[in-house]
Design an enzyme around this catalytic site. Structure first.
Site, PDB file in Angstrom:
ATOM      1  N   LEU A  86      52.011  44.905  33.765  1.00 37.96           N
ATOM      2  CA  LEU A  86      53.077  45.307  32.845  1.00 37.96           C
ATOM      3  C   LEU A  86      52.605  46.479  32.014  1.00 37.96           C
ATOM      4  CD1 LEU A  86      54.119  41.785  31.509  1.00 37.96           C
ATOM      5  CD2 LEU A  86      55.461  43.248  33.024  1.00 37.96           C
ATOM      6  N   LYS A 121      53.067  36.002  26.019  1.00 38.93           N
ATOM      7  CA  LYS A 121      52.204  36.501  27.100  1.00 38.93           C
ATOM      8  C   LYS A 121      50.949  35.628  27.116  1.00 38.93           C
ATOM      9  CE  LYS A 121      50.250  40.782  28.963  1.00 38.93           C
ATOM     10  NZ  LYS A 121      49.044  40.203  29.466  1.00 38.93           N
ATOM     11  N   ARG A 142      45.922  36.707  41.923  1.00 37.84           N
ATOM     12  CA  ARG A 142      46.553  38.012  42.019  1.00 37.84           C
ATOM     13  C   ARG A 142      45.705  38.987  42.837  1.00 37.84           C
ATOM     14  NH1 ARG A 142      48.300  41.791  36.955  1.00 37.84           N
ATOM     15  NH2 ARG A 142      46.076  41.839  36.545  1.00 37.84           N
ATOM     16  N   CYS A 414       9.621  24.620  14.794  1.00 36.84           N
ATOM     17  CA  CYS A 414      10.855  24.108  14.217  1.00 36.84           C
ATOM     18  C   CYS A 414      10.868  24.373  12.715  1.00 36.84           C
ATOM     19  CB  CYS A 414      10.947  22.603  14.493  1.00 36.84           C
ATOM     20  SG  CYS A 414      12.410  21.838  13.773  1.00 36.84           S
TER      21      CYS A 414
HETATM   22  S1  IVH Z   1      55.771  38.753  34.039  1.00 30.75           S
HETATM   23  C1  IVH Z   1      56.010  42.227  37.236  1.00 30.75           C
HETATM   24  N1  IVH Z   1      55.512  37.043  32.076  1.00 30.75           N
HETATM   25  O1  IVH Z   1      50.457  39.410  32.072  1.00 30.75           O
HETATM   26  C2  IVH Z   1      55.179  41.579  36.191  1.00 30.75           C
HETATM   27  N2  IVH Z   1      53.537  38.085  32.911  1.00 30.75           N
HETATM   28  O2  IVH Z   1      50.009  42.396  32.202  1.00 30.75           O
HETATM   29  C3  IVH Z   1      55.347  40.122  36.207  1.00 30.75           C
HETATM   30  N3  IVH Z   1      51.489  37.287  31.832  1.00 30.75           N
HETATM   31  O3  IVH Z   1      49.852  39.799  35.489  1.00 30.75           O
HETATM   32  C4  IVH Z   1      54.621  39.479  35.112  1.00 30.75           C
HETATM   33  N4  IVH Z   1      52.443  35.838  30.486  1.00 30.75           N
HETATM   34  O4  IVH Z   1      49.138  37.627  34.364  1.00 30.75           O
HETATM   35  C5  IVH Z   1      54.876  37.889  32.903  1.00 30.75           C
HETATM   36  N5  IVH Z   1      55.473  35.455  30.397  1.00 30.75           N
HETATM   37  C6  IVH Z   1      54.828  36.292  31.204  1.00 30.75           C
HETATM   38  C7  IVH Z   1      53.432  36.444  31.181  1.00 30.75           C
HETATM   39  C8  IVH Z   1      52.817  37.361  32.051  1.00 30.75           C
HETATM   40  C9  IVH Z   1      51.296  36.358  30.887  1.00 30.75           C
HETATM   41  C10 IVH Z   1      50.407  38.064  32.457  1.00 30.75           C
HETATM   42  C11 IVH Z   1      50.415  38.062  33.966  1.00 30.75           C
HETATM   43  C12 IVH Z   1      50.585  39.492  34.369  1.00 30.75           C
HETATM   44  C13 IVH Z   1      50.072  40.218  33.157  1.00 30.75           C
HETATM   45  C14 IVH Z   1      50.712  41.565  33.067  1.00 30.75           C
END
Ligand code: IVH
Length: 695
Positions: A86, A121, A142, A414
């Site tokens: 993202l 996130k 991933r 000690c």
């Molecule tokens: S959506 C197309 N939703 O953040 C992207 N990602 O920097 C789909 N992540 O690889 C990801 N919480 O590991 C999405 N609610 C959330 C998330 C989330 C954590 C992580 C995920 C992703 C990374 C992106």
């Protein structure tokens, strides 16, 4: 002549190499050297460089790629739909821009609203799980976004990932994506235990989750309390199974997944920022790490129109929280001595606020950790609150190092008055651990206090009115210096009793209550008594096993005395006991060979009435048999089944081997059932098992 472009190209190569190096450390080694925020700075620098010199962008550039190449440890899995990254937002303006950009791109009428899904996130490890006809068939990491690692067996051990989708209406084929994470309390407990045992400590819960998930032995993964939140999907046989992200989250819930409860639908930038503020406020209360908020355009038809830019979707953005870091000076390194003598270095810092909390003490874990980070007294250090709870020192600002700072010398004696030698811990296999211990045992005052705290703790004597604070006062006043003293308090001379009342500010009534609470504890179970001895490696679980094995205190003591005298077969007999290994046996022999300890033991025993252990049935149909429970039990919980089987004299194991006698398999049983069949182990249903044990 070197042109600006040449300089930029060199800088681009340098940054690329550096980023790839840190990605490999982060994704494949679970041992990052940079904080997330510092890493983000590197990526931002690269992006700025590429904005000036677009000719530097190649398909291999870190701005175009995600994650790290997969390791050869696991079978590769090709993601049908790549797992992307993202774009980041840091300031509120970035969020306003994001919403504006989307509205312009879609040419949305100013009077029309557009909805977004805002989701925490999760700072864990992303994972893609393929379901065919509702059955979990494959799970992958991933990896580099296109090629991941097959971690199916490991993922199947995660309790909130269904093996079979609940409800109805699932597409024939769907890849559910989400984040595997390690809860903070479990993380802290695991790291504390690892530090005690001299094993590897993880820098943060994310690394611990990644480490647990990338184990070759799924049993290890199963022993870690991993959890999962579903938030996205990859390939799906019916792309119209929902029309919005919010609907998808609801479907995931219906199918049996955990979906983050703070996910919410809002309709403008203001709403997004409100979610951000409220999550930032509650962050430390969530129980797991989050590092920002993800905003996604809710309607899928809009998402399709918006599409992607290189490695990230145009329809989503990650709004990151500011780093919870601060710089401060390291004033001193103190050494704390634990119950079994482990020396733990603690950094004393000039107090500094990190993420709203004042930090002045930070554990440095052990000598190796100090050496690895080259931490010196007087250094300016970067402090971070990982997961908002446990502060840690991320590293040293070398440019600020005082000229006279010298490397830290870990003490070789000690800090106790005995000045005993510090020894490096060696495990049962004879390997050197990272922990250093005071060799003074319970003669060391530091160890003695820690030991007394253990004895009066909830898990051992559990005396109302005698908590850690009171105990310390009694210790300082010389009223309690070993466990037996607790029970001798009442019989103390008048002078001591007066001291007690004055110092404690206790009235006659509270003194009376305290004495009564102590009296009530003279009757003690054998397992609590053994746990109370504070012998290395012997916690509640092992104490219980020993109590079961020996049945009574005289039998336990006799077996130990025989082992100390090295009577033939006596030492081997300890290891032959169910689930007792060589390091426990060695610790027992060491304890009973030490006159000082034996004195403490005898005086303590003289104050108590130790009850025999509950007899374990020997004549039942399953006594002596090793049983493994797998799949879902429908009539009782796993814990109940285990206790019941153990009471009948069976041994309950976690994995199937040639030594297993019976596998009780409920619905959803997988690899263990398969293994049992391969090994020709008897398999029965829960009902058959209950009939067999006569329930
Ligand atoms: S959506 C197309 N939703 O953040 C992207 N990602 O920097 C789909 N992540 O690889 C990801 N919480 O590991 C999405 N609610 C959330 C998330 C989330 C954590 C992580 C995920 C992703 C990374 C992106």
């Amino acid at each position: 002549m070197t042109t600006d472009f040449d300089t930029a190209k060199t800088e681009h190569e340098r940054l690329t190499a550096e980023i790839n190096h840190h990605r490999a450390l982060y994704y494949n080694e679970e041992a990052p050297e940079l904080s997330d925020a510092d890493y983000d700075v590197l990526e931002q620098q690269l992006r700025q460089l590429e904005a000036h010199y677009p000719q530097l962008v190649t398909t291999e550039s870190p701005t175009e790629t995600v994650g790290a190449p997969v390791s050869a440890k696991f079978a590769p899995v090709q993601h049908g739909i790549p797992m992307l990254s993202l774009d980041n937002a840091f300031a509120p303006e970035d969020v306003v821009d994001f919403v504006g950009r989307i509205r312009r791109f879609l040419k949305i009428d100013p009077l029309e609203t557009i909805h977004f899904a805002a989701e925490p996130k999760i700072d864990g490890v992303s994972c893609s799980i393929l379901y065919m006809n509702g059955e979990l068939v494959r799970a992958a990491t991933r990896g580099d976004g296109r090629l991941g690692e097959d971690i199916t067996e490991n993922v199947k051990t995660i309790r909130d990932i269904p093996h079979k989708l609940a409800g109805t209406g699932h597409p024939d084929r769907i890849e559910i994506r989400g984040e595997v994470y390690f809860p903070l309390d479990a993380f802290a407990a695991m790291n504390a235990a690892a530090a005690d045992a001299g094993a590897k400590v993880f820098a943060n819960p994310r690394n611990a989750a990644s480490g647990a998930l990338r184990q070759l032995d799924a049993q290890i993964t199963a022993s870690r309390p991993l959890h999962f939140f579903a938030y996205a999907w990859g390939e799906v046989s019916d792309p119209d199974f929902v029309a919005t992200q919010s609907e998808a989250l609801q479907k995931f819930r219906d199918w049996g997944f955990s979906v983050n409860p703070r996910s919410i639908r809002v309709f403008n930038a203001e709403g997004l920022l409100e979610v951000y503020d409220s999550l930032q406020l509650d962050r430390s209360q969530l129980g797991y790490d989050i590092d920002g908020v993800v905003y996604k355009v809710d309607r899928l038809d809009y998402q399709r129109r918006l599409g992607f830019v290189s490695r990230s979707p145009r329809w989503a953005i990650a709004h990151k929280f500011p780093a919870q870091q601060a710089l401060t000076h390291l004033q001193a390194i103190d050494i704390q001595v634990g119950r079994i003598g482990t020396l733990t270095p603690v950094a004393r810092l000039a107090p500094v606020t990190v993420g709203g909390v004042v930090v002045s003490n930070v554990t440095l874990h052990n000598a190796d950790e100090i050496a690895r980070k080259d931490i010196r007294i007087g250094d300016l250090v970067r402090v971070q609150r990982a997961g908002d709870v446990i502060p840690q020192i991320v590293g040293v600002e070398l440019s600020e190092r005082p000229a006279n700072a010298v490397p830290y010398n870990f003490p070789t004696i000690c800090p106790c008055t005995l000045k005993t030698e510090v020894v490096r811990e060696v495990n049962a296999k004879g390997e050197e651990g990272v922990a250093r211990r005071c060799s003074g045992e319970h003669a060391c005052p530091h160890q003695r206090v820690e030991y007394l705290k253990h004895v009066v703790s909830r898990r051992v004597l559990d005396i109302e009115g005698l908590g850690e604070k009171q105990l310390l006062k009694f210790y300082e006043d010389g009223l309690i210096s070993e466990p037996a003293d607790v029970f001798k308090l009442e019989a103390r001379d008048a002078v001591s009793l007066k001291k007690l009342k004055d110092r404690e500010g206790m009235g006659d009534l509270s003194v009376k209550n305290l004495f009564k609470a102590i009296e009530d504890r003279r009757d003690i179970s054998l397992e609590r008594f053994i746990a109370a001895l504070g012998i290395k490696h012997i916690g509640d679980t092992t104490a219980k096993l020993l109590a079961r094995a020996y049945g009574s205190e005289p039998a336990f003591r006799a077996a130990m005395t025989a082992a100390v005298k090295d009577e033939p077969g006596a030492r081997a007999a300890i290891i032959e006991q169910d689930q007792i290994g060589p390091s426990v046996a060695e610790a027992l022999v060491a304890y009973f060979s030490n006159d000082h300890e034996v004195g403490i033991y005898e005086r303590f025993l003289a104050e108590l009435r130790v009850k025999d252990a509950e007899a374990v049935a020997t004549g039942s149909s399953v006594s002596g048999k090793t049983v493994v429970f797998t799949g879902t039990l429908e009539k009782m919980t796993r814990d109940e089944a285990k206790t019941q089987a153990e009471r009948l004299g069976a041994k309950v194991a976690g994995s199937v081997s040639a030594k297993t006698h019976i596998v009780v398999a409920g619905p959803g049983a997988g690899s263990k059932l398969k293994k049992a069949e391969e090994l020709g182990v008897a398999v029965m249903t829960e009902d058959e098992w209950l009939t067999m044990i006569g329930v």
